[in-house]
Design an enzyme around this catalytic site. Structure first.
Site, PDB file in Angstrom:
ATOM      1  N   LYS A 171       0.834  -1.202   0.000  1.00  0.00           N
ATOM      2  CA  LYS A 171       0.000   0.000   0.000  1.00  0.00           C
ATOM      3  C   LYS A 171       0.870   1.255   0.000  1.00  0.00           C
ATOM      4  O   LYS A 171       1.475   1.616   1.002  1.00  0.00           O
ATOM      5  CB  LYS A 171      -0.912   0.050   1.232  1.00  0.00           C
ATOM      6  CG  LYS A 171      -1.985   1.109   1.059  1.00  0.00           C
ATOM      7  CD  LYS A 171      -2.450   1.731   2.346  1.00  0.00           C
ATOM      8  CE  LYS A 171      -1.706   2.979   2.731  1.00  0.00           C
ATOM      9  NZ  LYS A 171      -1.779   4.104   1.805  1.00  0.00           N
ATOM     10  N   GLY A 224       6.802   5.919   7.929  1.00  0.00           N
ATOM     11  CA  GLY A 224       5.817   6.996   7.982  1.00  0.00           C
ATOM     12  C   GLY A 224       5.906   7.725   9.305  1.00  0.00           C
ATOM     13  O   GLY A 224       6.980   7.787   9.919  1.00  0.00           O
ATOM     14  N   SER A 225       4.765   8.224   9.758  1.00  0.00           N
ATOM     15  CA  SER A 225       4.776   9.065  10.954  1.00  0.00           C
ATOM     16  C   SER A 225       4.829   8.214  12.230  1.00  0.00           C
ATOM     17  O   SER A 225       4.496   7.021  12.227  1.00  0.00           O
ATOM     18  CB  SER A 225       3.517   9.927  10.969  1.00  0.00           C
ATOM     19  OG  SER A 225       2.384   9.091  11.073  1.00  0.00           O
ATOM     20  N   GLU A 246      10.074   2.576  10.488  1.00  0.00           N
ATOM     21  CA  GLU A 246      10.974   3.722  10.313  1.00  0.00           C
ATOM     22  C   GLU A 246      10.093   4.954  10.430  1.00  0.00           C
ATOM     23  O   GLU A 246       9.163   5.130   9.632  1.00  0.00           O
ATOM     24  CB  GLU A 246      11.649   3.703   8.935  1.00  0.00           C
ATOM     25  CG  GLU A 246      12.710   2.637   8.776  1.00  0.00           C
ATOM     26  CD  GLU A 246      13.872   2.753   9.746  1.00  0.00           C
ATOM     27  OE1 GLU A 246      14.067   3.839  10.351  1.00  0.00           O
ATOM     28  OE2 GLU A 246      14.568   1.752   9.927  1.00  0.00           O
ATOM     29  N   CYS A 280      13.328  11.942   6.228  1.00  0.00           N
ATOM     30  CA  CYS A 280      13.407  11.631   7.667  1.00  0.00           C
ATOM     31  C   CYS A 280      14.845  11.781   8.149  1.00  0.00           C
ATOM     32  O   CYS A 280      15.089  11.898   9.345  1.00  0.00           O
ATOM     33  CB  CYS A 280      12.836  10.259   7.980  1.00  0.00           C
ATOM     34  SG  CYS A 280      13.396   8.997   6.873  1.00  0.00           S
ATOM     35  N   GLN A 327       0.818  19.877   4.308  1.00  0.00           N
ATOM     36  CA  GLN A 327       2.220  19.924   4.744  1.00  0.00           C
ATOM     37  C   GLN A 327       2.729  21.364   4.755  1.00  0.00           C
ATOM     38  O   GLN A 327       3.459  21.773   5.663  1.00  0.00           O
ATOM     39  CB  GLN A 327       3.077  19.048   3.828  1.00  0.00           C
ATOM     40  CG  GLN A 327       4.530  18.932   4.252  1.00  0.00           C
ATOM     41  CD  GLN A 327       4.718  18.320   5.639  1.00  0.00           C
ATOM     42  OE1 GLN A 327       4.162  17.273   5.955  1.00  0.00           O
ATOM     43  NE2 GLN A 327       5.490  18.989   6.493  1.00  0.00           N
ATOM     44  N   GLU A 379       9.275  16.995  14.826  1.00  0.00           N
ATOM     45  CA  GLU A 379       9.636  16.897  13.415  1.00  0.00           C
ATOM     46  C   GLU A 379       8.725  17.815  12.580  1.00  0.00           C
ATOM     47  O   GLU A 379       7.508  17.730  12.669  1.00  0.00           O
ATOM     48  CB  GLU A 379       9.487  15.453  12.928  1.00  0.00           C
ATOM     49  CG  GLU A 379      10.013  15.289  11.520  1.00  0.00           C
ATOM     50  CD  GLU A 379      10.013  13.847  11.047  1.00  0.00           C
ATOM     51  OE1 GLU A 379       8.971  13.190  11.156  1.00  0.00           O
ATOM     52  OE2 GLU A 379      11.064  13.393  10.563  1.00  0.00           O
TER      53      GLU A 379
HETATM   54  P1  ADP Z   1       2.780  10.948   6.636  1.00  0.00           P
HETATM   55  O1  ADP Z   1       2.577  11.992   7.661  1.00  0.00           O
HETATM   56  O2  ADP Z   1       4.162  10.801   6.145  1.00  0.00           O
HETATM   57  O3  ADP Z   1       1.734  10.911   5.558  1.00  0.00           O
HETATM   58  P2  ADP Z   1       1.497   8.595   7.720  1.00  0.00           P
HETATM   59  O4  ADP Z   1       1.985   7.756   8.845  1.00  0.00           O
HETATM   60  O5  ADP Z   1       0.186   9.242   7.830  1.00  0.00           O
HETATM   61  O6  ADP Z   1       2.664   9.606   7.477  1.00  0.00           O
HETATM   62  O7  ADP Z   1       1.509   7.752   6.365  1.00  0.00           O
HETATM   63  C1  ADP Z   1       2.446   6.764   6.059  1.00  0.00           C
HETATM   64  C2  ADP Z   1       1.709   5.590   5.447  1.00  0.00           C
HETATM   65  O8  ADP Z   1       0.861   5.007   6.432  1.00  0.00           O
HETATM   66  C3  ADP Z   1       0.794   5.984   4.282  1.00  0.00           C
HETATM   67  O9  ADP Z   1       0.831   4.985   3.282  1.00  0.00           O
HETATM   68  C4  ADP Z   1      -0.555   6.043   4.957  1.00  0.00           C
HETATM   69  O10 ADP Z   1      -1.642   5.887   4.055  1.00  0.00           O
HETATM   70  C5  ADP Z   1      -0.452   4.887   5.926  1.00  0.00           C
HETATM   71  N1  ADP Z   1      -1.440   4.915   7.020  1.00  0.00           N
HETATM   72  C6  ADP Z   1      -2.047   5.987   7.563  1.00  0.00           C
HETATM   73  N2  ADP Z   1      -2.928   5.604   8.521  1.00  0.00           N
HETATM   74  C7  ADP Z   1      -2.870   4.260   8.606  1.00  0.00           C
HETATM   75  C8  ADP Z   1      -3.528   3.259   9.402  1.00  0.00           C
HETATM   76  N3  ADP Z   1      -4.433   3.563  10.315  1.00  0.00           N
HETATM   77  N4  ADP Z   1      -3.197   1.975   9.198  1.00  0.00           N
HETATM   78  C9  ADP Z   1      -2.268   1.634   8.289  1.00  0.00           C
HETATM   79  N5  ADP Z   1      -1.634   2.503   7.497  1.00  0.00           N
HETATM   80  C10 ADP Z   1      -1.918   3.808   7.641  1.00  0.00           C
END
Ligand code: ADP
Length: 477
Positions: A171, A224-225, A246, A280, A327, A379
Protein backbone atom coordinates in the site's frame (compact mmCIF):
# COMPACT_ATOMS: atom_id res chain seq x y z
CA UNK A 1 -7.41 9.90 -18.83
CA UNK A 2 -6.47 6.24 -18.30
CA UNK A 3 -7.22 4.81 -14.92
CA UNK A 4 -4.32 3.06 -13.19
CA UNK A 5 -5.82 0.11 -11.39
CA UNK A 6 -4.89 -2.02 -8.41
CA UNK A 7 -3.19 -5.37 -8.95
CA UNK A 8 -4.89 -8.21 -7.07
CA UNK A 9 -4.18 -11.89 -7.78
CA UNK A 10 -2.49 -10.98 -11.04
CA UNK A 11 -5.44 -8.95 -12.40
CA UNK A 12 -5.69 -5.18 -12.78
CA UNK A 13 -8.94 -4.26 -11.01
CA UNK A 14 -10.90 -1.31 -9.61
CA UNK A 15 -12.90 1.50 -11.13
CA UNK A 16 -13.13 4.35 -8.66
CA UNK A 17 -10.28 6.74 -9.53
CA UNK A 18 -8.66 9.63 -7.66
CA UNK A 19 -6.58 12.38 -9.30
CA UNK A 20 -2.84 12.48 -8.56
CA UNK A 21 -1.97 16.22 -8.45
CA UNK A 22 1.38 17.88 -9.24
CA UNK A 23 2.48 20.07 -6.27
CA UNK A 24 4.47 22.33 -8.63
CA UNK A 25 1.30 23.04 -10.61
CA UNK A 26 -2.02 22.09 -9.07
CA UNK A 27 -3.71 22.42 -12.50
CA UNK A 28 -1.64 19.47 -13.70
CA UNK A 29 -3.22 16.06 -13.09
CA UNK A 30 -0.49 13.42 -13.21
CA UNK A 31 -3.02 10.59 -13.61
CA UNK A 32 -6.07 8.82 -12.23
CA UNK A 33 -5.39 6.07 -9.72
CA UNK A 34 -7.89 3.56 -8.37
CA UNK A 35 -8.76 3.67 -4.71
CA UNK A 36 -8.99 0.26 -3.04
CA UNK A 37 -11.56 -0.68 -0.40
CA UNK A 38 -11.03 -2.75 2.74
CA UNK A 39 -12.52 -5.71 0.82
CA UNK A 40 -9.94 -5.19 -1.94
CA UNK A 41 -7.22 -5.25 0.71
CA UNK A 42 -8.62 -8.52 2.10
CA UNK A 43 -8.75 -10.02 -1.41
CA UNK A 44 -5.12 -8.97 -1.93
CA UNK A 45 -4.10 -10.59 1.36
CA UNK A 46 -5.92 -13.81 0.39
CA UNK A 47 -4.16 -13.78 -3.00
CA UNK A 48 -0.76 -13.29 -1.35
CA UNK A 49 -1.51 -16.11 1.08
CA UNK A 50 -2.50 -18.46 -1.77
CA UNK A 51 0.62 -17.56 -3.76
CA UNK A 52 3.03 -18.08 -0.86
CA UNK A 53 3.61 -21.88 -0.86
CA UNK A 54 4.74 -21.97 -4.50
CA UNK A 55 6.71 -18.69 -4.42
CA UNK A 56 8.49 -19.59 -1.18
CA UNK A 57 9.81 -22.69 -2.95
CA UNK A 58 10.57 -21.00 -6.26
CA UNK A 59 14.05 -21.42 -7.65
CA UNK A 60 16.65 -18.77 -7.04
CA UNK A 61 17.17 -18.30 -10.79
CA UNK A 62 13.49 -17.41 -11.27
CA UNK A 63 13.66 -14.76 -8.55
CA UNK A 64 17.01 -13.54 -9.81
CA UNK A 65 15.70 -13.14 -13.36
CA UNK A 66 12.63 -11.15 -12.29
CA UNK A 67 14.55 -8.79 -9.99
CA UNK A 68 17.23 -8.32 -12.67
CA UNK A 69 14.65 -7.51 -15.33
CA UNK A 70 13.05 -4.95 -13.03
CA UNK A 71 16.43 -3.35 -12.31
CA UNK A 72 17.18 -3.13 -16.04
CA UNK A 73 13.81 -1.66 -17.03
CA UNK A 74 13.83 0.93 -14.23
CA UNK A 75 17.32 2.04 -15.30
CA UNK A 76 16.40 2.14 -18.99
CA UNK A 77 13.37 4.33 -18.16
CA UNK A 78 15.10 6.51 -15.54
CA UNK A 79 14.34 9.83 -17.23
CA UNK A 80 10.65 9.06 -17.73
CA UNK A 81 10.16 7.52 -14.26
CA UNK A 82 12.25 10.26 -12.63
CA UNK A 83 10.03 12.85 -14.25
CA UNK A 84 6.87 11.07 -13.08
CA UNK A 85 8.31 11.01 -9.55
CA UNK A 86 9.22 14.71 -9.56
CA UNK A 87 5.84 15.56 -11.03
CA UNK A 88 3.88 13.76 -8.35
CA UNK A 89 6.12 14.49 -5.32
CA UNK A 90 7.78 17.80 -6.12
CA UNK A 91 11.46 17.01 -5.64
CA UNK A 92 13.71 18.34 -8.41
CA UNK A 93 14.14 16.39 -11.62
CA UNK A 94 17.78 15.63 -10.75
CA UNK A 95 16.62 14.26 -7.39
CA UNK A 96 13.77 12.32 -9.06
CA UNK A 97 16.08 10.70 -11.61
CA UNK A 98 18.69 10.02 -8.91
CA UNK A 99 16.08 8.27 -6.77
CA UNK A 100 14.94 6.19 -9.76
CA UNK A 101 18.52 5.07 -10.42
CA UNK A 102 18.73 4.17 -6.74
CA UNK A 103 15.62 1.96 -7.07
CA UNK A 104 17.29 0.15 -9.97
CA UNK A 105 20.46 -0.38 -7.89
CA UNK A 106 18.37 -1.84 -5.07
CA UNK A 107 16.69 -4.38 -7.38
CA UNK A 108 20.10 -5.16 -8.84
CA UNK A 109 21.56 -5.73 -5.36
CA UNK A 110 18.77 -8.11 -4.30
CA UNK A 111 18.88 -9.93 -7.66
CA UNK A 112 22.44 -10.78 -6.63
CA UNK A 113 21.45 -11.68 -3.08
CA UNK A 114 19.10 -14.43 -4.40
CA UNK A 115 22.17 -16.21 -5.66
CA UNK A 116 23.98 -15.93 -2.35
CA UNK A 117 21.46 -17.46 0.08
CA UNK A 118 23.50 -19.30 2.67
CA UNK A 119 23.00 -21.31 5.83
CA UNK A 120 25.29 -22.88 8.40
CA UNK A 121 26.16 -26.48 9.17
CA UNK A 122 27.50 -27.19 12.65
CA UNK A 123 28.22 -30.23 14.80
CA UNK A 124 25.72 -30.69 17.61
CA UNK A 125 26.73 -30.56 21.27
CA UNK A 126 25.71 -34.23 21.28
CA UNK A 127 27.71 -36.91 19.39
CA UNK A 128 26.55 -38.17 15.97
CA UNK A 129 24.11 -35.32 15.45
CA UNK A 130 24.37 -32.56 12.86
CA UNK A 131 22.80 -29.11 13.04
CA UNK A 132 21.70 -26.98 10.08
CA UNK A 133 20.72 -23.34 10.39
CA UNK A 134 18.72 -21.98 7.46
CA UNK A 135 16.64 -18.92 6.66
CA UNK A 136 13.07 -19.27 5.40
CA UNK A 137 10.66 -16.59 4.17
CA UNK A 138 8.26 -15.11 6.72
CA UNK A 139 5.06 -15.37 4.64
CA UNK A 140 2.76 -12.56 3.57
CA UNK A 141 4.52 -9.22 4.05
CA UNK A 142 2.49 -6.01 4.30
CA UNK A 143 4.36 -3.00 2.91
CA UNK A 144 3.15 0.49 3.86
CA UNK A 145 5.12 3.43 2.48
CA UNK A 146 5.18 7.25 2.83
CA UNK A 147 5.12 9.94 0.12
CA UNK A 148 8.63 11.39 0.41
CA UNK A 149 10.58 8.69 -1.48
CA UNK A 150 7.94 7.39 -3.91
CA UNK A 151 10.18 4.86 -5.67
CA UNK A 152 13.19 4.20 -3.41
CA UNK A 153 11.30 3.17 -0.27
CA UNK A 154 8.93 0.79 -2.13
CA UNK A 155 12.01 -0.65 -3.88
CA UNK A 156 13.95 -1.22 -0.67
CA UNK A 157 11.01 -3.11 0.85
CA UNK A 158 9.70 -5.00 -2.23
CA UNK A 159 13.09 -6.20 -3.54
CA UNK A 160 14.24 -8.01 -0.36
CA UNK A 161 10.72 -9.34 0.35
CA UNK A 162 10.70 -11.04 -3.09
CA UNK A 163 14.36 -12.05 -2.97
CA UNK A 164 13.85 -14.08 0.22
CA UNK A 165 10.64 -15.74 -1.04
CA UNK A 166 7.83 -13.75 0.58
CA UNK A 167 4.58 -12.64 -1.04
CA UNK A 168 3.43 -9.04 -0.74
CA UNK A 169 0.48 -6.73 -0.18
CA UNK A 170 1.75 -3.23 -0.95
CA UNK A 171 0.00 0.00 0.00
CA UNK A 172 1.76 3.16 -1.19
CA UNK A 173 1.05 6.65 0.17
CA UNK A 174 -2.08 8.23 -1.28
CA UNK A 175 -0.25 11.33 -2.52
CA UNK A 176 2.19 9.47 -4.79
CA UNK A 177 0.64 6.33 -6.32
CA UNK A 178 2.28 6.86 -9.74
CA UNK A 179 5.83 5.67 -9.03
CA UNK A 180 4.51 2.68 -7.07
CA UNK A 181 2.11 1.72 -9.86
CA UNK A 182 5.01 1.91 -12.33
CA UNK A 183 7.27 -0.47 -10.41
CA UNK A 184 4.46 -2.93 -9.75
CA UNK A 185 3.65 -2.89 -13.49
CA UNK A 186 7.33 -3.54 -14.27
CA UNK A 187 7.57 -6.46 -11.83
CA UNK A 188 4.27 -7.92 -13.05
CA UNK A 189 5.45 -7.87 -16.67
CA UNK A 190 8.84 -9.24 -15.59
CA UNK A 191 7.00 -12.48 -14.86
CA UNK A 192 5.96 -12.60 -11.21
CA UNK A 193 3.38 -15.37 -10.69
CA UNK A 194 -0.09 -14.10 -9.86
CA UNK A 195 -0.70 -13.08 -6.29
CA UNK A 196 2.99 -12.77 -5.38
CA UNK A 197 2.88 -8.96 -5.47
CA UNK A 198 -0.45 -7.20 -4.91
CA UNK A 199 -0.93 -3.45 -5.13
CA UNK A 200 -3.73 -1.76 -3.17
CA UNK A 201 -3.67 2.01 -3.52
CA UNK A 202 -5.88 3.96 -1.15
CA UNK A 203 -6.39 5.43 2.27
CA UNK A 204 -4.28 4.43 5.23
CA UNK A 205 -7.29 4.36 7.52
CA UNK A 206 -9.08 1.91 5.18
CA UNK A 207 -6.57 -0.15 3.20
CA UNK A 208 -3.68 0.14 5.64
CA UNK A 209 -5.93 -0.58 8.59
CA UNK A 210 -7.33 -3.73 6.88
CA UNK A 211 -3.73 -4.94 6.57
CA UNK A 212 -3.03 -4.23 10.26
CA UNK A 213 -6.20 -6.09 11.27
CA UNK A 214 -5.55 -9.26 9.25
CA UNK A 215 -4.14 -12.37 10.95
CA UNK A 216 -2.93 -13.47 7.49
CA UNK A 217 -0.33 -10.70 7.23
CA UNK A 218 2.73 -12.22 8.87
CA UNK A 219 5.03 -9.21 8.84
CA UNK A 220 4.58 -5.48 8.27
CA UNK A 221 7.28 -3.08 7.20
CA UNK A 222 6.26 0.54 7.65
CA UNK A 223 7.81 3.92 6.98
CA UNK A 224 5.82 7.00 7.98
CA UNK A 225 4.78 9.07 10.95
CA UNK A 226 5.30 8.19 14.61
CA UNK A 227 1.54 8.12 15.26
CA UNK A 228 0.79 5.59 12.53
CA UNK A 229 3.91 3.62 13.45
CA UNK A 230 2.49 3.14 16.94
CA UNK A 231 -0.77 1.81 15.45
CA UNK A 232 1.23 -0.65 13.33
CA UNK A 233 3.11 -1.76 16.46
CA UNK A 234 -0.02 -2.22 18.61
CA UNK A 235 -1.88 -4.18 15.92
CA UNK A 236 1.21 -6.30 15.25
CA UNK A 237 1.61 -7.19 18.92
CA UNK A 238 -2.07 -8.19 18.91
CA UNK A 239 -1.45 -10.60 16.01
CA UNK A 240 2.00 -11.68 17.22
CA UNK A 241 3.48 -10.62 13.88
CA UNK A 242 6.90 -9.32 12.98
CA UNK A 243 7.06 -5.57 12.40
CA UNK A 244 9.62 -3.02 11.37
CA UNK A 245 9.11 0.75 11.75
CA UNK A 246 10.97 3.72 10.31
CA UNK A 247 9.45 6.91 11.67
CA UNK A 248 10.55 10.43 12.37
CA UNK A 249 13.84 12.14 12.96
CA UNK A 250 15.05 15.38 14.51
CA UNK A 251 18.56 14.96 13.27
CA UNK A 252 21.37 17.14 14.61
CA UNK A 253 24.16 18.56 12.50
CA UNK A 254 27.06 19.80 14.64
CA UNK A 255 29.49 22.44 13.37
CA UNK A 256 32.69 22.85 15.40
CA UNK A 257 35.06 25.83 15.47
CA UNK A 258 37.68 23.81 13.57
CA UNK A 259 35.31 22.91 10.70
CA UNK A 260 36.09 23.77 7.09
CA UNK A 261 33.46 26.50 6.65
CA UNK A 262 32.51 25.66 3.06
CA UNK A 263 32.22 21.92 3.83
CA UNK A 264 30.04 22.75 6.85
CA UNK A 265 27.75 25.13 4.93
CA UNK A 266 27.29 22.76 1.97
CA UNK A 267 26.51 19.81 4.24
CA UNK A 268 24.13 21.88 6.38
CA UNK A 269 22.25 23.34 3.39
CA UNK A 270 21.91 19.90 1.84
CA UNK A 271 20.82 18.34 5.15
CA UNK A 272 18.24 21.00 5.92
CA UNK A 273 16.79 21.97 2.55
CA UNK A 274 17.44 19.52 -0.29
CA UNK A 275 14.39 17.44 -1.22
CA UNK A 276 12.55 20.43 0.31
CA UNK A 277 13.58 19.21 3.79
CA UNK A 278 11.12 16.33 3.38
CA UNK A 279 13.45 13.51 4.38
CA UNK A 280 13.41 11.63 7.67
CA UNK A 281 17.21 12.02 7.61
CA UNK A 282 17.04 15.81 7.08
CA UNK A 283 18.68 17.98 9.72
CA UNK A 284 16.59 20.67 11.35
CA UNK A 285 18.87 21.26 14.36
CA UNK A 286 22.17 22.85 13.41
CA UNK A 287 24.30 22.98 16.55
CA UNK A 288 27.18 25.44 16.19
CA UNK A 289 30.02 26.26 18.59
CA UNK A 290 30.47 29.94 19.39
CA UNK A 291 33.85 30.54 17.70
CA UNK A 292 32.45 29.84 14.21
CA UNK A 293 28.79 30.72 14.85
CA UNK A 294 28.57 34.19 13.30
CA UNK A 295 30.68 33.31 10.24
CA UNK A 296 28.66 30.14 9.70
CA UNK A 297 25.28 31.89 9.99
CA UNK A 298 26.37 34.64 7.57
CA UNK A 299 27.59 32.07 5.02
CA UNK A 300 24.41 29.98 5.41
CA UNK A 301 22.28 33.09 4.86
CA UNK A 302 24.11 33.93 1.67
CA UNK A 303 23.75 30.36 0.41
CA UNK A 304 20.03 30.19 1.28
CA UNK A 305 19.26 33.44 -0.49
CA UNK A 306 20.86 32.04 -3.65
CA UNK A 307 18.77 28.84 -3.64
CA UNK A 308 16.38 28.60 -6.59
CA UNK A 309 12.91 27.52 -5.45
CA UNK A 310 10.66 26.72 -8.39
CA UNK A 311 8.77 24.10 -10.42
CA UNK A 312 10.44 20.72 -9.79
CA UNK A 313 10.69 20.03 -13.52
CA UNK A 314 12.24 23.36 -14.48
CA UNK A 315 15.95 23.40 -15.36
CA UNK A 316 17.91 25.20 -12.64
CA UNK A 317 15.47 24.52 -9.81
CA UNK A 318 17.31 23.55 -6.62
CA UNK A 319 14.37 23.27 -4.24
CA UNK A 320 10.96 22.05 -5.39
CA UNK A 321 7.61 22.82 -3.78
CA UNK A 322 6.26 21.37 -0.54
CA UNK A 323 4.27 18.19 -1.27
CA UNK A 324 0.74 19.52 -0.55
CA UNK A 325 -1.29 22.16 1.20
CA UNK A 326 -1.58 20.42 4.54
CA UNK A 327 2.22 19.92 4.74
CA UNK A 328 2.72 23.57 3.72
CA UNK A 329 0.39 24.65 6.54
CA UNK A 330 2.35 22.50 8.98
CA UNK A 331 5.61 24.18 7.87
CA UNK A 332 4.25 27.73 8.15
CA UNK A 333 2.64 26.91 11.53
CA UNK A 334 6.07 25.84 12.82
CA UNK A 335 7.64 29.02 11.43
CA UNK A 336 5.07 31.00 13.47
CA UNK A 337 5.66 28.82 16.54
CA UNK A 338 9.45 29.35 16.32
CA UNK A 339 8.99 33.11 16.22
CA UNK A 340 6.55 33.02 19.16
CA UNK A 341 9.00 30.89 21.14
CA UNK A 342 11.65 33.58 20.77
CA UNK A 343 13.87 32.20 18.01
CA UNK A 344 14.91 34.71 15.35
CA UNK A 345 13.78 34.02 11.78
CA UNK A 346 17.08 35.05 10.21
CA UNK A 347 16.40 34.04 6.60
CA UNK A 348 13.51 32.92 4.40
CA UNK A 349 10.18 31.49 5.48
CA UNK A 350 7.99 33.40 3.00
CA UNK A 351 5.42 31.84 0.69
CA UNK A 352 6.52 32.29 -2.91
CA UNK A 353 4.54 32.83 -6.11
CA UNK A 354 5.74 31.17 -9.28
CA UNK A 355 4.40 30.86 -12.85
CA UNK A 356 2.15 27.98 -11.86
CA UNK A 357 0.00 27.50 -8.73
CA UNK A 358 2.01 25.32 -6.33
CA UNK A 359 3.12 25.04 -2.71
CA UNK A 360 6.28 27.14 -2.80
CA UNK A 361 8.07 28.02 0.42
CA UNK A 362 11.35 29.88 0.79
CA UNK A 363 13.74 27.75 2.93
CA UNK A 364 13.72 29.16 6.46
CA UNK A 365 16.58 29.39 8.96
CA UNK A 366 16.09 30.33 12.60
CA UNK A 367 18.95 31.49 14.80
CA UNK A 368 19.06 32.01 18.58
CA UNK A 369 17.04 28.81 19.03
CA UNK A 370 17.27 26.58 22.08
CA UNK A 371 17.01 22.83 22.13
CA UNK A 372 13.91 23.04 24.32
CA UNK A 373 11.79 24.92 21.77
CA UNK A 374 9.13 22.97 19.88
CA UNK A 375 10.94 23.72 16.59
CA UNK A 376 13.90 21.81 18.05
CA UNK A 377 11.94 18.91 19.48
CA UNK A 378 9.17 18.10 16.97
CA UNK A 379 9.64 16.90 13.42
CA UNK A 380 8.56 19.64 10.98
CA UNK A 381 9.26 17.75 7.73
CA UNK A 382 9.83 20.83 5.60
CA UNK A 383 12.55 23.32 4.62
CA UNK A 384 12.75 24.81 8.12
CA UNK A 385 15.89 24.57 10.28
CA UNK A 386 17.19 26.22 13.45
CA UNK A 387 20.70 27.12 14.58
CA UNK A 388 21.44 26.39 18.24
CA UNK A 389 24.54 28.11 19.64
CA UNK A 390 26.69 26.07 22.07
CA UNK A 391 29.94 26.65 23.97
CA UNK A 392 32.06 23.66 22.93
CA UNK A 393 32.12 20.11 21.57
CA UNK A 394 30.94 18.56 24.86
CA UNK A 395 27.84 20.76 24.95
CA UNK A 396 27.24 20.14 21.23
CA UNK A 397 27.23 16.36 21.77
CA UNK A 398 24.88 16.65 24.76
CA UNK A 399 22.45 18.82 22.78
CA UNK A 400 22.72 16.56 19.71
CA UNK A 401 21.69 13.54 21.77
CA UNK A 402 18.99 15.37 23.73
CA UNK A 403 16.06 14.34 21.50
CA UNK A 404 13.46 11.60 21.48
CA UNK A 405 14.69 10.54 18.01
CA UNK A 406 17.86 8.79 16.81
CA UNK A 407 18.01 8.28 13.06
CA UNK A 408 20.98 10.24 11.70
CA UNK A 409 23.56 12.54 13.28
CA UNK A 410 26.18 14.67 11.53
CA UNK A 411 29.30 16.64 12.42
CA UNK A 412 31.56 19.07 10.55
CA UNK A 413 35.06 19.07 12.01
CA UNK A 414 38.69 18.69 10.99
CA UNK A 415 39.56 17.12 14.34
CA UNK A 416 40.11 13.36 14.22
CA UNK A 417 39.63 13.26 17.98
CA UNK A 418 36.19 14.87 17.85
CA UNK A 419 35.09 12.94 14.76
CA UNK A 420 36.03 9.64 16.40
CA UNK A 421 34.39 10.54 19.69
CA UNK A 422 31.22 11.68 17.89
CA UNK A 423 30.97 8.48 15.84
CA UNK A 424 31.15 6.48 19.08
CA UNK A 425 28.82 8.61 21.16
CA UNK A 426 26.12 9.94 18.81
CA UNK A 427 22.87 8.21 19.80
CA UNK A 428 21.77 7.52 16.24
CA UNK A 429 21.63 4.64 13.79
CA UNK A 430 23.69 6.56 11.21
CA UNK A 431 26.54 9.02 11.75
CA UNK A 432 27.97 11.35 9.10
CA UNK A 433 31.34 13.11 9.33
CA UNK A 434 31.73 16.16 7.07
CA UNK A 435 28.73 14.91 5.10
CA UNK A 436 25.03 15.77 5.12
CA UNK A 437 22.81 13.84 7.55
CA UNK A 438 20.82 12.63 4.52
CA UNK A 439 22.14 10.72 1.51
CA UNK A 440 22.78 7.05 2.19
CA UNK A 441 24.06 4.09 0.20
CA UNK A 442 21.84 1.21 -0.91
CA UNK A 443 24.09 -1.69 0.07
CA UNK A 444 24.58 -0.92 3.78
CA UNK A 445 22.12 -0.88 6.69
CA UNK A 446 19.65 1.97 7.09
CA UNK A 447 17.78 2.69 10.31
CA UNK A 448 17.80 4.39 13.66
CA UNK A 449 17.26 4.00 17.35
CA UNK A 450 15.19 5.57 20.15
CA UNK A 451 11.88 6.97 18.80
CA UNK A 452 12.94 6.80 15.15
CA UNK A 453 12.88 3.10 14.43
CA UNK A 454 11.86 -0.31 15.65
CA UNK A 455 13.03 -3.72 14.54
CA UNK A 456 15.96 -4.81 12.45
CA UNK A 457 17.69 -2.67 9.83
CA UNK A 458 16.58 -2.14 6.23
CA UNK A 459 18.76 -2.41 3.11
CA UNK A 460 21.93 -4.28 2.29
CA UNK A 461 22.43 -7.76 3.66
CA UNK A 462 20.92 -6.69 6.99
CA UNK A 463 17.49 -6.76 5.31
CA UNK A 464 17.55 -10.58 5.56
CA UNK A 465 16.93 -10.27 9.27
CA UNK A 466 13.41 -8.92 8.73
CA UNK A 467 12.35 -10.81 5.60
CA UNK A 468 13.37 -14.26 6.83
CA UNK A 469 12.87 -16.44 9.86
CA UNK A 470 15.62 -18.74 11.09
CA UNK A 471 15.21 -22.52 11.32
CA UNK A 472 17.53 -24.84 13.28
CA UNK A 473 17.33 -28.49 12.18
CA UNK A 474 18.93 -31.46 14.01
CA UNK A 475 19.66 -34.81 12.33
CA UNK A 476 20.87 -38.04 13.88
CA UNK A 477 23.66 -39.35 11.68
P1 ADP B 1 2.78 10.95 6.64
O1 ADP B 1 2.58 11.99 7.66
O2 ADP B 1 4.16 10.80 6.14
O3 ADP B 1 1.73 10.91 5.56
P2 ADP B 1 1.50 8.59 7.72
O4 ADP B 1 1.98 7.76 8.84
O5 ADP B 1 0.19 9.24 7.83
O6 ADP B 1 2.66 9.61 7.48
O7 ADP B 1 1.51 7.75 6.37
C1 ADP B 1 2.45 6.76 6.06
C2 ADP B 1 1.71 5.59 5.45
O8 ADP B 1 0.86 5.01 6.43
C3 ADP B 1 0.79 5.98 4.28
O9 ADP B 1 0.83 4.98 3.28
C4 ADP B 1 -0.56 6.04 4.96
O10 ADP B 1 -1.64 5.89 4.06
C5 ADP B 1 -0.45 4.89 5.93
N1 ADP B 1 -1.44 4.92 7.02
C6 ADP B 1 -2.05 5.99 7.56
N2 ADP B 1 -2.93 5.60 8.52
C7 ADP B 1 -2.87 4.26 8.61
C8 ADP B 1 -3.53 3.26 9.40
N3 ADP B 1 -4.43 3.56 10.32
N4 ADP B 1 -3.20 1.97 9.20
C9 ADP B 1 -2.27 1.63 8.29
N5 ADP B 1 -1.63 2.50 7.50
C10 ADP B 1 -1.92 3.81 7.64
Amino acid sequence: MTLHQNLIAGEWVGGDGVANINPSNTNDVVGEYARASADDARAAIAAAKAAFPAWSRSGILERHAILRKAADEILARKDELGKLLSREEGKTLAEGIGETVRASQIFDFFAGECLRLVGEVLPSARPNIGVEITREPVGVVGIITPWNFPIAIPAWKIAPALCYGNTIVFKPAELVPGSSWAIVDILHRAGLPKGVLNLVMGKGSVVGQAMLDSPDVHAITFTGSTGTGKRVAMASVEHNRKYQLEMGGKNPFVVLDDADLSVAVEAAVNSAFFSTGQRCTASSRIIVTEGIHDRFVAAMGERIQGLVVDDALKAGTQIGPVVDESQLNQDTDYIAIGTQEGAKLAFGGALLTRDTPGFYLQPALFTEATNQMRISREEIFGPVAAVIRVKDYEEALTVANDTPFGLSSGIATTSLKHATHFKRNAEAGMVMVNLPTAGVDFHVPFGGRKGSSHGSREQGRYAAEFYTTVKTAYTLA
